[in-house]
Design a protein around this motif. Structure first.
Motif, PDB file in Angstrom:
ATOM      1  N   LYS A 182      -6.379   0.119 -16.094  1.00 23.54           N
ATOM      2  CA  LYS A 182      -5.935   0.771 -14.867  1.00 23.54           C
ATOM      3  C   LYS A 182      -4.571   1.416 -15.137  1.00 23.54           C
ATOM      4  O   LYS A 182      -3.786   0.891 -15.925  1.00 23.54           O
TER       5      LYS A 182
ATOM      6  N   LYS B 121      -7.326  -2.971 -27.322  1.00 25.40           N
ATOM      7  CA  LYS B 121      -8.710  -3.444 -27.192  1.00 25.40           C
ATOM      8  C   LYS B 121      -9.201  -4.024 -28.525  1.00 25.40           C
ATOM      9  O   LYS B 121      -9.905  -5.026 -28.545  1.00 25.40           O
TER      10      LYS B 121
ATOM     11  N   ASP C   6     -13.993  -8.090 -24.617  1.00 31.30           N
ATOM     12  CA  ASP C   6     -14.082  -6.632 -24.439  1.00 31.30           C
ATOM     13  C   ASP C   6     -13.296  -6.262 -23.194  1.00 31.30           C
ATOM     14  O   ASP C   6     -13.737  -6.543 -22.083  1.00 31.30           O
ATOM     15  N   LEU C   7     -12.165  -5.637 -23.363  1.00 26.75           N
ATOM     16  CA  LEU C   7     -11.381  -5.258 -22.179  1.00 26.75           C
ATOM     17  C   LEU C   7     -11.963  -3.994 -21.563  1.00 26.75           C
ATOM     18  O   LEU C   7     -12.324  -3.066 -22.290  1.00 26.75           O
ATOM     19  N   PRO C   8     -12.010  -3.916 -20.233  1.00 27.30           N
ATOM     20  CA  PRO C   8     -12.402  -2.645 -19.613  1.00 27.30           C
ATOM     21  C   PRO C   8     -11.268  -1.628 -19.765  1.00 27.30           C
ATOM     22  O   PRO C   8     -10.147  -2.008 -20.113  1.00 27.30           O
ATOM     23  N   ASP C   9     -11.567  -0.365 -19.482  1.00 27.60           N
ATOM     24  CA  ASP C   9     -10.504   0.650 -19.560  1.00 27.60           C
ATOM     25  C   ASP C   9      -9.334   0.235 -18.670  1.00 27.60           C
ATOM     26  O   ASP C   9      -9.543  -0.294 -17.578  1.00 27.60           O
TER      27      ASP C   9
ATOM     28  N   LYS D 292     -10.498  -7.782 -29.035  1.00 27.02           N
ATOM     29  CA  LYS D 292     -11.882  -7.980 -29.506  1.00 27.02           C
ATOM     30  C   LYS D 292     -11.883  -8.825 -30.789  1.00 27.02           C
ATOM     31  O   LYS D 292     -12.643  -9.781 -30.921  1.00 27.02           O
TER      32      LYS D 292
END
Ligand code: ASP
Length: 592
Positions: free
Chosen positions: A275, A260, A270-273, A264
């Motif tokens: 999977k 991340k 902004d990467l999400p959490d 950034k």
């Protein structure tokens, strides 16, 4: 920026309208010369950009003559004044200004290069590889090397802030297994003996954990002698990491954080959490252990559908009888595919490495009519019920195949990607980053039938599965994980075995005799007698990651001096022959 240097006060990419009136000195390569009689222009290039130099025949005839005598790629220095341009070029940052040249120095001349040095070059791949130093003068390539350096810097930044120590490990070592062939280096001092170049620093980094270094990383070259593909090179770079006293969860969190941070810092994304997908589910739903999830389109299994189960349609009946899989995907919005497009998809799954017999199609036409290639065997409502498994709507095209399970999943996984490409679902600025977890520990070698490791022999089994180690080893999952970015495996890692007894057992499972174990890994097993801490880690494939950020097709496009597909360095002409004396010193005889 360069005010103290003799050659230049600025680079060729930084002057703009705010510098008008300043006296400057620039140095670089002549990219183009344009001669309009009274006026001559040179575009001067360095790796920062292009700046236009302007020469006025009336005002400075002698200077203008000199400028006209230059050829492409001459190295020159120009001093003059920054002025506003009359015809501006909005496409480049320096496009509003030019330098009215007052003094010109030829620093070096150049022969005409074998291809044009611009992004849209006329040089073919081989020619550019041969003259890679000229190729790197092209902005697209030099920018990629800059991007690469920036990315590596952000990786180091993240790790340095978290107590990781960068430690170099040797290149001349004993074989480290990662499932590929070793590159060997003959020893002169001990004729007949060979070093292996590391396929990875795997064993070294584990020993650094035994040594108490606690958190290690290294930006490191690895060497694997395997067949080449776009995402492979015989030598490539990893960000190799290892941590002590960690669980899988700790490792995933640490490196998800690093990933991340790089996204950034470099892309401002902004990467999400991430999977987490179990290996078995990845294969089941997407037919791949590196699924590209920028779009969904899952594989749907149909064996339990009552119509298919009871069908006398030979393809289905055969599959059900032989315990094969009937499954399909919904190509959303593709009902309008022409006959030719569909024939191409059929050929795609029939290709020898996929080996299927054909595709059954159900089209949900826009007018509400459902047309299928199995209309003879099913009535309309039955076809609609089969389609319902796919949540099909008007405009959709369902593609169904039947064969052995592994073949079906692979072919549908490939087909899904192919349709994704055709439909533009793989957007270059969309990012899908996910973890694949719970890989199997072992697999069966298709050729020899032997049990082999999936990743490397140091991966720890899943604690819940240790009991299957003897009874059903193929059922054992490993504490192993991969990170997949847009369909590319960019990281692999695992929790390691840290107990000697378990490591011995795994070597045994892999069919290794005591003697072989001692010879290959004795030093490692020995180290484990002296208090190895629980540890785990991973390695990122830096070249792949940079290639993704650079939107490059192959990793060689982000490597300064790569090899071609045949493993050759065309610039140096390596590998090459060595003279007889060198071979004699090494005690090597060659019969060709
Ligand atoms: N050594 C492994 C590899 O190169 C990565 C790891 O397990 O840390 O794939």
């Amino acid at each position: 920026m360069y005010s103290s240097t003799h050659f230049r006060t600025h680079n060729c990419g930084e002057l703009n309208i705010s510098n008008v009136g300043q006296s400057v000195s620039l140095a670089g390569w002549v990219a183009t010369i344009r001669d309009f009689g009274g006026l001559t222009f040179i575009d001067l290039r360095d790796r920062y950009g292009l700046t236009q130099l302007s020469f006025n025949m009336e005002a400075r005839a002698a200077l203008c003559e000199i400028a006209r005598s230059f050829g492409r790629e001459y190295v020159i220095q120009a001093k003059g004044t920054v002025v506003e341009r009359s015809s501006k070029n909005p496409k480049i940052p320096t496009g509003e200004i030019e330098i009215l040249v007052e003094e010109l120095t030829l620093l070096n001349h150049a022969e005409t290069p074998p291809f044009t040095i611009e992004d849209n070059t006329d040089g073919g791949e081989e020619l550019r590889m041969k003259y890679r130093y000229l190729d790197i003068r092209r902005p697209s390539l030099s920018q990629r090397l800059v991007l690469r350096a920036k990315m590596i810097k952000t990786m180091r930044e993240y790790l340095d802030q978290r107590d990781f120590t960068e430690i170099e490990t040797p290149n001349l070592i004993k074989s480290t297994p990662e499932g590929a062939r070793d590159f060997l280096v003959p020893s002169r001092m001990q004729k007949g003996s060979f070093y292996a170049l590391p396929q990875s620093p795997q064993i070294m980094k584990q020993l650094l954990m035994v040594a108490g270094m606690d958190r290690y990383y290294q930006v490191v070259k690895c060497y694997r002698d395997e067949d080449f593909r776009g995402d492979r090179q015989p030598e490539f770079t990893q960000l190799d990491c290892e941590m002590s006293y960690v669980s899988q969860e700790d490792v995933l969190n640490t490196f998800e954080g690093l990933t991340k941070h790089v996204y950034k810092s470099i892309l401002h994304v902004d990467l999400p959490d991430f999977k987490r997908l179990k290996y078995a589910d990845a294969i089941k739903l997407y037919g791949s252990d590196k699924p590209d999830l920028r779009f969904d389109c899952q594989i749907v299994d149909l064996n339990d559908d009552p119509h298919i189960k009871a069908s006398n349609f030979p393809v289905f009946a055969n599959a059900i009888l032989n315990n094969q899989l009937v499954a399909g995907i919904n190509a959303k919005g593709c009902a309008g595919y022409s006959r030719k497009q569909i024939d191409e998809l059929v050929d795609f799954v029939k290709a020898p490495h996929r080996g299927l017999g054909g595709i059954i199609q159900i089209k949900y036409n826009e007018d509400g009519i459902i047309k299928s290639t199995i209309d003879k065997f099913f009535d309309e409502s039955q076809v609609a019920q089969i389609g319902a498994h796919f949540n099909a709507e008007k405009g959709d095209l369902i593609l169904i195949v039947a064969e052995k399970e592994a073949k079906v999943r692979k072919a549908l996984g490939d087909l899904r990607l192919e349709i994704g490409k055709q439909q533009g679902w793989l957007k270059k600025d969309d990012w899908s980053v996910l973890w694949i977890v719970d890989f199997p520990l072992f697999e069966k070698d298709e050729e020899t039938g032997e049990t082999i490791f999936v990743h490397h022999p140091f991966c720890a089994p899943h604690p819940e599965d240790i009991s299957y180690l003897d009874s059903d080893p193929l059922r054992c999952r490993a504490q192993q994980y991969d990170m997949v970015m847009n369909g590319w495996e960019c990281l692999s890692g695992s929790i390691r075995i840290h107990q000697k007894e378990l490591q011995d057992r795994i070597f045994q499972k892999l069919g290794m005799s005591e003697e072989e174990k001692e010879k290959r890994f004795g030093f490692m097993v020995n180290a484990f007698r002296y208090g190895a801490p629980p540890h785990g880690g991973c390695a990122f494939g830096i070249d792949r990651w940079v290639a993704l950020f650079a939107h490059a097709e192959a990793i060689r496009d982000v490597i300064a001096f790569p090899k071609n597909n045949g493993g050759r360095d065309l610039m140096m002409d390596a590998p090459g022959e060595v003279d007889a004396k060198q071979l004699k010193d090494l005690g090597i005889k060659i019969d060709l």
